[in-house]
Design a protein around this motif. Structure first.
Motif, PDB file in Angstrom:
ATOM      1  N   ILE A   1       0.978  -1.595  -0.348  1.00  0.00           N
ATOM      2  CA  ILE A   1       0.280  -0.579  -0.216  1.00  0.00           C
ATOM      3  C   ILE A   1       0.729   0.986  -0.015  1.00  0.00           C
ATOM      4  N   LEU A   2       1.727   1.493   0.930  1.00  0.00           N
ATOM      5  CA  LEU A   2       2.961   2.647   1.114  1.00  0.00           C
ATOM      6  C   LEU A   2       3.584   2.529  -0.336  1.00  0.00           C
TER       7      LEU A   2
ATOM      8  N   PRO B   1      12.804   8.384  -7.257  1.00  0.00           N
ATOM      9  CA  PRO B   1      13.683   7.540  -7.386  1.00  0.00           C
ATOM     10  C   PRO B   1      14.570   6.758  -8.310  1.00  0.00           C
ATOM     11  N   LEU B   2      14.272   6.206  -9.726  1.00  0.00           N
ATOM     12  CA  LEU B   2      14.606   5.541 -10.025  1.00  0.00           C
ATOM     13  C   LEU B   2      14.753   5.858 -11.482  1.00  0.00           C
ATOM     14  N   GLN B   3      15.244   7.597 -12.144  1.00  0.00           N
ATOM     15  CA  GLN B   3      15.099   8.908 -13.353  1.00  0.00           C
ATOM     16  C   GLN B   3      16.733   8.046 -13.036  1.00  0.00           C
TER      17      GLN B   3
ATOM     18  N   PHE C   1      11.867   1.482  -1.474  1.00  0.00           N
ATOM     19  CA  PHE C   1      12.778   1.855  -2.796  1.00  0.00           C
ATOM     20  C   PHE C   1      13.053   0.069  -4.325  1.00  0.00           C
ATOM     21  N   TYR C   2      13.110  -0.511  -3.540  1.00  0.00           N
ATOM     22  CA  TYR C   2      12.825  -1.825  -4.326  1.00  0.00           C
ATOM     23  C   TYR C   2      11.736  -2.352  -4.505  1.00  0.00           C
ATOM     24  N   ALA C   3      10.802  -2.221  -3.641  1.00  0.00           N
ATOM     25  CA  ALA C   3       9.106  -2.550  -3.524  1.00  0.00           C
ATOM     26  C   ALA C   3       9.289  -1.738  -5.357  1.00  0.00           C
ATOM     27  N   LEU C   4       9.436  -0.341  -5.110  1.00  0.00           N
ATOM     28  CA  LEU C   4       9.090   0.534  -6.118  1.00  0.00           C
ATOM     29  C   LEU C   4       9.381   0.211  -7.578  1.00  0.00           C
TER      30      LEU C   4
END
Length: 181
Positions: A9-10, A75-77, A100-103
């Motif tokens: 969810i987050l 965060p992934l640019q 971060f890794y979940a994103l």
């Protein structure tokens, strides 16, 4: 992803830049213009769950283009990916995104970018060895390693906890086995 998984969810609330492809009347409040129209070409950062829903939506006429296109989140640019390629241990992942890794995993479901995926995998591998070292060397965690540990994302924190508590649990089990023998 579980419906009740708080980490999922987050992750889905992470902001994602969305470019509107059509004029949308009445959605101006998303851009701070209550009751106004969002013009085509406008980029608005929306929660991932909303951006994905709008990206699969189309106009109300047959053959209409999609409502929005999704862009990589901050965060992934490329600047972050370049920093991870240079030295993954120096990047504060928690400051980029607590999950971060979940994103990254969620974004890789939406985008097919092998270079970013490879960088994320290499980053995790490099940082995992450092996490294991810090978990087994508590003096390092209190000294030079403290800054590194503050920058761990949630998955890395779970890894650190498992690596730190695992040997203690094995030692306790071995002592219990000796007592019962």
């Amino acid at each position: 992803m579980s419906y009740y998984d708080i980490d999922a969810i987050l992750t889905d609330t992470q902001k994602l830049p969305c470019t509107f492809q059509l004029d949308v009347p009445g959605l101006g409040y998303l851009d701070g213009n209550a009751g106004g129209t969002v013009k085509a070409g406008t980029i608005i950062e929306l929660p991932m769950w909303l951006g994905v829903m709008l990206a699969v939506s189309t106009g109300n006429t047959p053959g209409a283009s999609q409502l929005v296109t999704l862009n990589f989140p901050t965060p992934l640019q490329q600047r972050v990916i370049n920093a991870l390629k240079a030295d993954p241990k120096t990047v504060d992942l928690r400051a980029q995104a607590p999950h971060f890794y979940a994103l990254g995993a969620r974004i890789m479901e939406l985008f097919d970018d092998q270079a970013v995926l490879d960088t994320l995998l290499d980053t995790f591998k490099a940082r995992a060895s450092e996490i294991a070292d810090q978990a087994h060397n508590p003096r390092g965690a209190l000294g030079d390693g403290a800054e590194f540990l503050r920058g761990l994302d949630e998955i890395e924190r779970q890894l650190f906890k498992a690596a730190h508590e695992g040997p203690k649990a094995v030692k306790a089990w071995m002592q219990d086995q000796k007592k019962n023998s």
